[in-house]
Design a protein around this motif. Structure first.
Motif, PDB file in Angstrom:
ATOM      1  N   HIS A   1       0.563  -7.960 -14.242  1.00 18.60           N
ATOM      2  CA  HIS A   1      -0.887  -8.132 -14.249  1.00 18.60           C
ATOM      3  C   HIS A   1      -1.453  -8.135 -12.833  1.00 18.60           C
ATOM      4  CE1 HIS A   1      -1.028  -8.754 -18.547  1.00 18.60           C
ATOM      5  NE2 HIS A   1      -0.059  -9.667 -18.451  1.00 18.60           N
ATOM      6  N   LEU A   2      -0.837  -8.934 -11.957  1.00 17.21           N
ATOM      7  CA  LEU A   2      -1.266  -8.922 -10.558  1.00 17.21           C
ATOM      8  C   LEU A   2      -0.907  -7.592  -9.896  1.00 17.21           C
ATOM      9  CD1 LEU A   2      -0.366 -12.557  -9.404  1.00 17.21           C
ATOM     10  CD2 LEU A   2      -2.631 -11.601  -9.874  1.00 17.21           C
ATOM     11  N   GLY A   3       0.178  -6.970 -10.379  1.00 16.49           N
ATOM     12  CA  GLY A   3       0.532  -5.651  -9.858  1.00 16.49           C
ATOM     13  C   GLY A   3      -0.534  -4.627 -10.147  1.00 16.49           C
ATOM     14  N   GLY A   4      -1.101  -4.688 -11.367  1.00 14.51           N
ATOM     15  CA  GLY A   4      -2.186  -3.781 -11.711  1.00 14.51           C
ATOM     16  C   GLY A   4      -3.393  -3.971 -10.820  1.00 14.51           C
ATOM     17  N   LEU A   5      -3.719  -5.234 -10.526  1.00 19.27           N
ATOM     18  CA  LEU A   5      -4.844  -5.522  -9.639  1.00 19.27           C
ATOM     19  C   LEU A   5      -4.561  -5.033  -8.225  1.00 19.27           C
ATOM     20  CD1 LEU A   5      -7.611  -6.898  -9.327  1.00 19.27           C
ATOM     21  CD2 LEU A   5      -6.388  -9.025  -8.803  1.00 19.27           C
ATOM     22  N   TRP A   6      -3.343  -5.243  -7.747  1.00 16.52           N
ATOM     23  CA  TRP A   6      -2.965  -4.837  -6.389  1.00 16.52           C
ATOM     24  C   TRP A   6      -3.038  -3.311  -6.231  1.00 16.52           C
ATOM     25  CZ3 TRP A   6      -1.898  -6.920  -1.706  1.00 16.52           C
ATOM     26  CH2 TRP A   6      -1.223  -6.115  -0.780  1.00 16.52           C
ATOM     27  N   TYR A   7      -2.452  -2.618  -7.160  1.00 20.35           N
ATOM     28  CA  TYR A   7      -2.395  -1.158  -7.022  1.00 20.35           C
ATOM     29  C   TYR A   7      -3.728  -0.480  -7.368  1.00 20.35           C
ATOM     30  CZ  TYR A   7       2.593  -1.715  -6.393  1.00 20.35           C
ATOM     31  OH  TYR A   7       3.820  -2.084  -5.906  1.00 20.35           O
TER      32      TYR A   7
ATOM     33  N   PHE B   1      -6.372  -1.411  -5.818  1.00 25.82           N
ATOM     34  CA  PHE B   1      -6.953  -1.330  -4.473  1.00 25.82           C
ATOM     35  C   PHE B   1      -6.048  -0.578  -3.498  1.00 25.82           C
ATOM     36  CE2 PHE B   1      -9.075  -4.995  -6.344  1.00 25.82           C
ATOM     37  CZ  PHE B   1     -10.396  -4.771  -5.985  1.00 25.82           C
ATOM     38  N   PHE B   2      -4.748  -0.615  -3.754  1.00 25.91           N
ATOM     39  CA  PHE B   2      -3.782   0.045  -2.864  1.00 25.91           C
ATOM     40  C   PHE B   2      -2.891   0.964  -3.707  1.00 25.91           C
ATOM     41  CE2 PHE B   2      -4.730  -4.188  -1.189  1.00 25.91           C
ATOM     42  CZ  PHE B   2      -5.253  -3.863   0.059  1.00 25.91           C
ATOM     43  N   PRO B   3      -3.378   2.184  -3.971  1.00 27.68           N
ATOM     44  CA  PRO B   3      -2.636   3.111  -4.849  1.00 27.68           C
ATOM     45  C   PRO B   3      -1.245   3.440  -4.315  1.00 27.68           C
ATOM     46  CG  PRO B   3      -4.877   3.896  -4.451  1.00 27.68           C
ATOM     47  CD  PRO B   3      -4.647   2.761  -3.508  1.00 27.68           C
ATOM     48  N   VAL B   4      -0.345   3.703  -5.245  1.00 24.47           N
ATOM     49  CA  VAL B   4       1.019   4.076  -4.903  1.00 24.47           C
ATOM     50  C   VAL B   4       1.064   5.521  -4.418  1.00 24.47           C
ATOM     51  CG1 VAL B   4       3.390   4.243  -5.762  1.00 24.47           C
ATOM     52  CG2 VAL B   4       1.854   2.505  -6.674  1.00 24.47           C
ATOM     53  N   ASP B   5       1.860   5.769  -3.388  1.00 26.08           N
ATOM     54  CA  ASP B   5       2.059   7.144  -2.921  1.00 26.08           C
ATOM     55  C   ASP B   5       3.014   7.868  -3.868  1.00 26.08           C
ATOM     56  OD1 ASP B   5       0.442   6.878  -0.686  1.00 26.08           O
ATOM     57  OD2 ASP B   5       2.071   6.093   0.548  1.00 26.08           O
ATOM     58  N   VAL B   6       2.612   9.060  -4.277  1.00 26.36           N
ATOM     59  CA  VAL B   6       3.427   9.858  -5.191  1.00 26.36           C
ATOM     60  C   VAL B   6       4.017  11.035  -4.425  1.00 26.36           C
ATOM     61  CG1 VAL B   6       3.482  11.149  -7.352  1.00 26.36           C
ATOM     62  CG2 VAL B   6       1.920   9.214  -7.097  1.00 26.36           C
TER      63      VAL B   6
ATOM     64  N   LEU C   1       0.450   8.270 -13.052  1.00 23.90           N
ATOM     65  CA  LEU C   1       0.522   7.256 -14.093  1.00 23.90           C
ATOM     66  C   LEU C   1       1.932   6.680 -14.204  1.00 23.90           C
ATOM     67  CD1 LEU C   1      -0.758   5.771 -16.516  1.00 23.90           C
ATOM     68  CD2 LEU C   1      -0.072   7.704 -17.941  1.00 23.90           C
ATOM     69  N   ALA C   2       2.947   7.552 -14.180  1.00 19.96           N
ATOM     70  CA  ALA C   2       4.331   7.097 -14.309  1.00 19.96           C
ATOM     71  C   ALA C   2       4.746   6.237 -13.118  1.00 19.96           C
ATOM     72  CB  ALA C   2       5.256   8.306 -14.438  1.00 19.96           C
ATOM     73  N   VAL C   3       4.419   6.678 -11.897  1.00 20.33           N
ATOM     74  CA  VAL C   3       4.805   5.928 -10.698  1.00 20.33           C
ATOM     75  C   VAL C   3       4.079   4.587 -10.633  1.00 20.33           C
ATOM     76  CG1 VAL C   3       4.716   5.939  -8.180  1.00 20.33           C
ATOM     77  CG2 VAL C   3       5.424   7.998  -9.406  1.00 20.33           C
ATOM     78  N   THR C   4       2.790   4.595 -10.959  1.00 20.51           N
ATOM     79  CA  THR C   4       2.012   3.358 -10.918  1.00 20.51           C
ATOM     80  C   THR C   4       2.500   2.361 -11.961  1.00 20.51           C
ATOM     81  OG1 THR C   4       0.071   4.571 -10.143  1.00 20.51           O
ATOM     82  CG2 THR C   4      -0.304   2.384 -11.056  1.00 20.51           C
ATOM     83  N   SER C   5       2.809   2.832 -13.147  1.00 21.19           N
ATOM     84  CA  SER C   5       3.321   1.948 -14.200  1.00 21.19           C
ATOM     85  C   SER C   5       4.642   1.308 -13.794  1.00 21.19           C
ATOM     86  CB  SER C   5       3.499   2.739 -15.506  1.00 21.19           C
ATOM     87  OG  SER C   5       2.272   3.234 -15.960  1.00 21.19           O
ATOM     88  N   ALA C   6       5.529   2.111 -13.202  1.00 25.25           N
ATOM     89  CA  ALA C   6       6.811   1.571 -12.741  1.00 25.25           C
ATOM     90  C   ALA C   6       6.602   0.547 -11.626  1.00 25.25           C
ATOM     91  CB  ALA C   6       7.710   2.702 -12.267  1.00 25.25           C
ATOM     92  N   ALA C   7       5.670   0.842 -10.713  1.00 24.40           N
ATOM     93  CA  ALA C   7       5.400  -0.085  -9.603  1.00 24.40           C
ATOM     94  C   ALA C   7       4.823  -1.412 -10.112  1.00 24.40           C
ATOM     95  CB  ALA C   7       4.450   0.569  -8.608  1.00 24.40           C
ATOM     96  N   LYS C   8       3.948  -1.362 -11.104  1.00 26.96           N
ATOM     97  CA  LYS C   8       3.362  -2.586 -11.658  1.00 26.96           C
ATOM     98  C   LYS C   8       4.418  -3.443 -12.348  1.00 26.96           C
ATOM     99  CE  LYS C   8       0.004  -0.664 -14.010  1.00 26.96           C
ATOM    100  NZ  LYS C   8      -1.189  -0.535 -14.888  1.00 26.96           N
ATOM    101  N   GLU C   9       5.328  -2.784 -13.081  1.00 29.07           N
ATOM    102  CA  GLU C   9       6.372  -3.533 -13.769  1.00 29.07           C
ATOM    103  C   GLU C   9       7.313  -4.223 -12.791  1.00 29.07           C
ATOM    104  OE1 GLU C   9       6.785  -4.180 -16.974  1.00 29.07           O
ATOM    105  OE2 GLU C   9       4.893  -3.146 -17.417  1.00 29.07           O
TER     106      GLU C   9
END
Length: 305
Positions: free
Chosen positions: A209-215, A217-222, A194-202
């Protein structure tokens, strides 16, 4: 298709039901002892009632837990880590006692696995001063067996604090993440993602918003090291919760009569023969059940296709 929430809530209820069922079994098994050894108008009964109402009321519990500020905040996580060792040693002693090796079983029981917390020492001192030394049958000198019986009481109370922490983690997982998190092991990867994905979207070039849609489908590697660091922080927080869990758990157990029944069990064991086979309270099994459930949930998530 069922939502994660529909699977999580029954798990929380199941864990609560299991603990309450075991508490009821303890109550039923202690009832004959209460009737036989601690009759309503005896000194023991009065001492127990006064002790529980004074020490484990909300006011008394808050006053007691002032002892937790200090070294107990360091002892608590160490004791949580040592809890499986304690259970293993006690199970070994139980088996050895049942097969007749009482001397070896007694030696194992007397091994101190936990670091004694200031709160536990305070409770033990008050049990001796306010209950045992005021009984109709005063003792001249404390024996190692009697001291172990009193320590067993506080060890059970510590196990209850761990159970309370597991319930808190379950509720956090249910209310915040809509999933099952019976412990730090299962909660750390979820919070890390959750923390890594939130930072990546920001920081997404086209906006969050588009970051949320992108990730989606393509999750961030933790990184595994990030998960471990989050797990260490969560373990530290959980240890603090465990240290102060009694502020809520003690008055609740006192109102349900659980503390009184444990005190009856303590005095019954105190008056028993030192050569009796060692016993192990069911609360220790419930506390370790949370660890096993935590490990199981984590393994299922790792190997789930």
């Amino acid at each position: 298709m069922h939502s994660p929430r529909s699977h999580t809530w029954p798990c929380v209820l199941w864990y609560l039901h299991l603990y309450l069922s075991l508490s009821q079994q303890i109550s039923q098994s202690s009832a004959p002892l209460l009737e036989k050894n601690v009759k309503p108008m005896t000194t023991d009964s009065t001492l127990i009632t006064d002790f529980v109402s004074r020490q484990f009321s909300l006011r008394g519990s808050i006053k007691l837990h002032r002892q937790s500020f200090g070294w107990d905040l360091i002892r608590s996580p160490a004791n949580v880590a040592l809890a499986p060792v304690f259970l293993t040693v006690r199970l070994a002693a139980l088996v050895l006692g049942l097969v007749g090796l009482k001397r070896t079983a007694k030696w194992l029981v007397n091994r101190r696995v936990y670091f004694r917390s200031d709160v536990s020492r305070a409770i033990e001192a008050r049990i001796w001063a306010d209950v045992i030394e005021k009984r109709d049958r005063p003792i001249r000198q404390r024996t190692p067996y009697q001291e172990q019986v009193v320590r067993d009481y506080t060890d059970v109370r510590n196990a209850i604090s761990e159970i309370f922490t597991s319930i808190v983690l379950l509720l956090v997982g249910f209310l915040v993440f809509r999933t099952v998190t019976p412990g730090v092991l299962s909660l750390a990867p979820i919070m890390s993602e959750l923390a890594v994905t939130s930072a990546a979207k920001e920081n997404f070039p086209l906006g969050p918003h588009l970051g949320g849609l992108w990730y989606a489908f393509f999750p961030v590697d933790v990184s595994i090291w990030y998960v471990i660091s989050v797990g260490i922080v969560l373990a530290a927080v959980a240890s603090v919760v465990t240290s102060f869990a009694g502020v809520i758990a003690d008055p609740l157990q006192a109102s349900l009569g659980v503390h009184r029944r444990r005190m009856v069990r303590l005095l019954t064991s105190f008056d028993a023969e030192p050569n009796d086979p060692p016993t192990l309270a069911s609360e220790h099994f419930v506390a370790r059940l949370a660890d096993l459930t935590d490990t199981g949930v984590t393994l299922v998530r790792i190997f789930r296709p």
